[in-house]
Write a protein that holds these residues in place. Structure first.
Motif, short mmCIF file in Angstrom:
data_model
loop_
_atom_site.label_atom_id
_atom_site.label_comp_id
_atom_site.label_asym_id
_atom_site.label_seq_id
_atom_site.Cartn_x
_atom_site.Cartn_y
_atom_site.Cartn_z
N UNK A 1 0.83 -1.21 0.00
CA UNK A 1 0.00 0.00 0.00
C UNK A 1 0.86 1.25 0.00
N UNK A 2 1.94 1.19 0.82
CA UNK A 2 2.87 2.32 0.90
C UNK A 2 3.47 2.61 -0.47
N UNK A 3 3.80 1.52 -1.17
CA UNK A 3 4.40 1.61 -2.49
C UNK A 3 3.44 2.29 -3.48
N UNK A 4 2.17 1.81 -3.47
CA UNK A 4 1.17 2.35 -4.40
C UNK A 4 0.89 3.83 -4.14
N UNK A 5 0.92 4.22 -2.85
CA UNK A 5 0.67 5.63 -2.52
C UNK A 5 1.71 6.51 -3.22
N UNK A 6 2.97 6.06 -3.15
CA UNK A 6 4.04 6.82 -3.80
C UNK A 6 3.85 6.90 -5.30
N UNK B 1 -2.45 -11.01 -2.01
CA UNK B 1 -2.73 -10.67 -3.41
C UNK B 1 -4.17 -10.20 -3.62
N UNK B 2 -5.12 -10.79 -2.88
CA UNK B 2 -6.51 -10.36 -3.11
C UNK B 2 -6.74 -8.94 -2.59
N UNK B 3 -6.01 -8.56 -1.53
CA UNK B 3 -6.12 -7.17 -1.06
C UNK B 3 -5.47 -6.24 -2.09
N UNK B 4 -4.32 -6.69 -2.63
CA UNK B 4 -3.60 -5.88 -3.61
C UNK B 4 -4.50 -5.62 -4.83
N UNK C 1 -5.22 -1.96 -6.45
CA UNK C 1 -4.96 -1.59 -7.85
C UNK C 1 -6.27 -1.15 -8.53
N UNK C 2 -7.36 -1.86 -8.19
CA UNK C 2 -8.67 -1.51 -8.76
C UNK C 2 -9.04 -0.07 -8.40
N UNK C 3 -8.80 0.32 -7.13
CA UNK C 3 -9.08 1.69 -6.68
C UNK C 3 -8.34 2.69 -7.56
N UNK C 4 -7.03 2.43 -7.79
CA UNK C 4 -6.21 3.36 -8.59
C UNK C 4 -6.76 3.42 -10.02
N UNK C 5 -7.06 2.25 -10.61
CA UNK C 5 -7.52 2.23 -12.01
C UNK C 5 -8.86 2.96 -12.17
N UNK C 6 -9.75 2.75 -11.18
CA UNK C 6 -11.05 3.46 -11.24
C UNK C 6 -10.84 4.96 -11.20
N UNK C 7 -9.93 5.39 -10.30
CA UNK C 7 -9.64 6.82 -10.17
C UNK C 7 -9.15 7.40 -11.49
N UNK C 8 -8.27 6.65 -12.19
CA UNK C 8 -7.73 7.13 -13.47
C UNK C 8 -8.85 7.20 -14.52
N UNK D 1 -8.36 13.95 -7.05
CA UNK D 1 -8.09 13.54 -5.67
C UNK D 1 -8.59 12.11 -5.49
N UNK D 2 -7.77 11.28 -4.81
CA UNK D 2 -8.17 9.89 -4.62
C UNK D 2 -8.02 9.53 -3.14
N UNK D 3 -9.03 8.89 -2.58
CA UNK D 3 -8.90 8.40 -1.20
C UNK D 3 -8.40 6.97 -1.28
N UNK D 4 -7.17 6.77 -0.77
CA UNK D 4 -6.53 5.46 -0.89
C UNK D 4 -6.08 5.01 0.49
N UNK D 5 -6.56 3.83 0.95
CA UNK D 5 -6.18 3.31 2.27
C UNK D 5 -6.40 4.37 3.36
N UNK D 6 -7.46 5.14 3.25
CA UNK D 6 -7.76 6.12 4.30
C UNK D 6 -6.98 7.42 4.19
N UNK D 7 -6.18 7.59 3.13
CA UNK D 7 -5.42 8.84 2.97
C UNK D 7 -5.91 9.53 1.70
#
Length: 725
Positions: free
Chosen positions: A29-34, A55-58, A62-69, A75-81
């Motif tokens: 998650x930390x990696x994806x935030x960056x 992997x199922x959490x990952x 990834x789905x969250x990021x792709x939907x945002x794009x 602005x994207x809310x990711x893992x509560x940030x």
């Protein structure tokens, strides 16, 4: 490689990260935030080594990021940030399907990625382009020859776990050829290429594949004669250090040292593979000393060597690479991470070798895949990536690569060292140099004669015609023969005693000591019924050359040219077997039956508890005598036998009741299936005192004798290693 090239072509930053089985969704998650906030690309190597649950959490992340794009939101809310989304970010994953330690990707993750199948590339074309870029004029025919060599090797040579003929093998030949072209620009190009093919591949072949390989290269490069390379400086240095370290510089040993040196220049990660007693450790130690010496003399632009040795199986994976605290999620570095970081950040020009002395398996070494390939980066689970420096080499020193994955084998250079190529003679010659000064050159010649006459045939007989309870190697048997001889030669350390004896007696002593040691080293590892056969063989060897009938019966081939047999000064008694007598150093020496010691055994006490009684028998007398010889001379010993033969009882009784309590302090350890490496270390450490930094020992003036019961009990891991051992 493809992902990195694509990123370079479109001018994107691409971060390569090697996934390991310890990664959790927080670290990723930390990696994806960056990624999503700076818009870079990430390439996750070996992605299917991550656990399924993670992997199922990952997939959700990834789905969250792709939907945002896709929705084009800023602005994207990711893992509560809440994060600012840069839509150019992308995630690539690479994986090898279906071998050890890999899981299948879950469907919800597969749906988010487009699959690209990679085919085997056209090696000839790649080789041709690289050769042109290195300045070769006849690159096209040469590139075809490289590919042909590897194709023929894979078809004709034996299949071994450490052989690999893939793209990386071709790449290392090209690297070597490029280095040679810079060094000798006007030399014939066929010679340069043949030299680099031989330099890179010869070290890994077993002795029976060498003639086949020579056949392949001579067919592909007909009439090309290689000039001898100029190694005079190194060889002089090797000779000096072999002498100072009391090693024998055989042509095989010197050749292997040069091969390790060549391999170190072409590859930053390589393995010195081979059974024990092949000289693996001595080879790299001599090479390190030689490079230091060349540096002082200012030759060959070499530098000194700093070495750190780690045993990867003596610690857990977490202690090796580093781990998160399960409660506070706090990161602590592992042994390897600390050493690697220290070497990588050190500014000194010295060569730095990280040596992994222990078994290689598909789990711990896979975390180093990105270090061993061209990325040269160590990826820790904390997300830290450490770049390897130019001067560093990673050297692995395993016995075999039975359980290593193809990914590992292709990334490392291989130098194979076979014990039978070295043989036991160099070990014997070095041992003769260590004998007390009262043993003159004439005596040493006499001992060498005994070895040459009797040892080759008896060792071959043990190999071919007997069953051993615990497997041994030839050099191992000869080594224990020398250990026993050392224990019997106390009198030789006092000059006065030896001067008082006449020459004939000294020779007959040496003879007796040798025979007694031979019986209880070479002849001690086989079963009871095989001992009777060994008895006949030894008796025949003592009296004269071995008859042809015996040779044919047991199919023995060693030393066909017969060495003249000298009649023993003190003849061996005819009755019983050779195992029934011991050699007593008295006058010219005499053979005394073990049974005589039984008569002098003390009677059993009346008030002894029934379960504590040990009835003296032929066996107890023999084993106590041998244990005393070996233990008081600090020679380690191992007692092998089926259950219920009294091994532990004899040894414990010997340690507690027969050893001098003033000097020897026994420590008993019992191994069970659940024993861990850390427990073993704690038990031993708790009984020792700290002398100074990193040095522990028993109380001053005492010697510690450690007895490990059931040494083969600890449960094997998936890949067969036993960390406590």
């Amino acid at each position: 490689e493809t992902t990195k090239d694509l990123a370079k072509a479109v001018a994107k930053q691409c971060v390569v990260f090697n996934c390991s089985d310890g990664l959790d969704y927080l670290a990723l998650g930390k990696f994806f935030k960056g990624l999503l906030s700076c818009g870079a690309w990430a390439c996750f190597d070996e992605f299917n080594r991550i656990d399924l649950e993670v992997l199922s959490v990952v997939a959700q992340q990834i789905l969250t990021i792709q939907r945002g794009i896709n929705t084009g939101s800023d602005i994207l809310v990711f893992e509560g940030t809440e994060l600012k989304l840069n839509p150019t970010c992308a995630v690539f994953i690479t994986m090898n399907p279906g071998y050890a330690g890999r899981s299948e990707l879950p469907d919800n993750l597969k749906a988010l990625f487009r699959t690209v199948a990679m085919m085997v590339p056209d090696y000839a074309m790649i080789a041709e382009i690289v050769l042109y870029s290195c300045g070769f004029v006849t690159a096209r025919p040469l590139s075809v020859k490289i590919v042909a060599t590897y194709r023929l090797c894979s078809e004709q040579l034996s299949s071994q776990h450490h052989y690999d003929y893939g793209m990386r093998a071709v790449k290392s030949v090209l690297t070597a050829a490029g280095n040679l072209k810079l060094k000798y620009p006007s030399e014939n190009e066929e010679i340069l290429l043949l030299r680099s093919i031989i330099d890179v591949n010869l070290p890994k072949f077993l002795s029976h594949d060498l003639p086949l390989f020579e056949g392949i290269t001579s067919d592909l490069f007909p009439g090309v004669k290689l000039p001898k390379p100029d190694y005079n400086d190194i060889l002089e240095s090797i000779q000096i250090f072999c002498k100072s370290k009391n090693l024998q510089m055989t042509s095989f040993f010197a050749e292997k040292i040069l091969q390790i040196y060549e391999m170190m220049i072409v590859r930053h990660g390589f393995m010195i593979v081979g059974e024990p007693f092949g000289g693996k450790t001595s080879a790299y130690r001599v090479l390190a000393a030689v490079l230091g010496d060349l540096c002082e003399k200012g030759l060959m632009e070499e530098n000194k060597v700093q070495i750190t040795v780690i045993n990867p199986k003596a610690v857990t994976m977490g202690q090796l690479y580093g781990q998160f605290d399960p409660v506070s999620h706090e990161w602590s570095d592992g042994v390897l991470a600390v050493s690697f970081r220290a070497f990588a950040s050190s500014p000194s020009p010295d060569r730095k070798w990280l040596i992994f002395d222990g078994p290689v398996d598909a789990v711990w070494i896979e975390n180093m895949n990105t270090v061993l390939d061209d990325n040269k980066k160590l990826c820790l689970m904390s997300g830290e990536i450490i770049q390897m420096s130019q001067q560093m080499s990673l050297i692995f020193e395993p016995m075999d690569l039975e359980v290593a994955s193809p990914a590992t084998v292709s990334r490392c250079g291989m130098v194979y060292m076979e014990p039978q190529m070295l043989g036991w003679r160099p070990v014997m010659l070095s041992w003769l140099n260590r004998l007390p000064p009262t043993v003159t050159d004439m005596h040493k010649e006499f001992i060498t004669g005994l070895f040459d006459r009797i040892v080759p045939l008896s060792v071959e007989f043990i190999r071919k015609c007997t069953k051993e309870l615990s497997p041994t190697s030839d050099t191992n048997l000869v080594r224990s023969l020398m250990n026993l001889m050392d224990c019997m030669m106390d009198e030789f350390s006092s000059e006065a005693k030896i001067k008082a004896m006449n020459d004939r007696d000294i020779f007959s002593w040496l003879e007796g000591i040798f025979l007694f040691s031979l019986i209880w080293s070479v002849g001690a590892s086989c079963k009871e019924d095989d001992r009777l056969k060994f008895d006949l063989i030894v008796r025949e060897l003592i009296t004269g050359p071995m008859s042809d009938e015996t040779r044919d019966k047991y199919k023995l081939l060693a030393c066909m040219e017969q060495l003249p047999a000298k009649v023993l000064t003190v003849p061996f008694p005819e009755e019983g077997t050779i195992y029934d007598y011991r050699f007593i150093k008295d006058g010219a020496g005499r053979w005394e039956p073990w049974l005589e010691a039984l008569q002098s055994a003390p009677p059993i006490m009346k008030d002894m508890l029934f379960n504590e009684i040990i009835v003296p028998t032929l066996d107890t007398v023999r084993y106590f005598a041998l244990m005393e010889l070996l233990t008081t001379h600090q020679k380690p010993s191992i007692f092998v036998g089926p259950t219920g033969t009294g091994k532990s009882v004899y040894i414990i009784d010997f340690l507690l009741n027969h050893l001098n309590k003033e000097i020897y302090k026994p420590l008993l350890i019992n191994f069970s299936a659940q024993t861990t490496a850390a427990q073993t270390q704690n038990i031993i450490m708790s009984k020792l005192d700290k002398r100074r930094k990193r040095v522990f020992g028993p109380p001053l003036g005492k010697k510690m004798v450690v007895f490990v019961d059931d040494v083969n009990m600890p449960a094997r891991e998936v890949y067969g290693a036993q960390p406590p051992v």
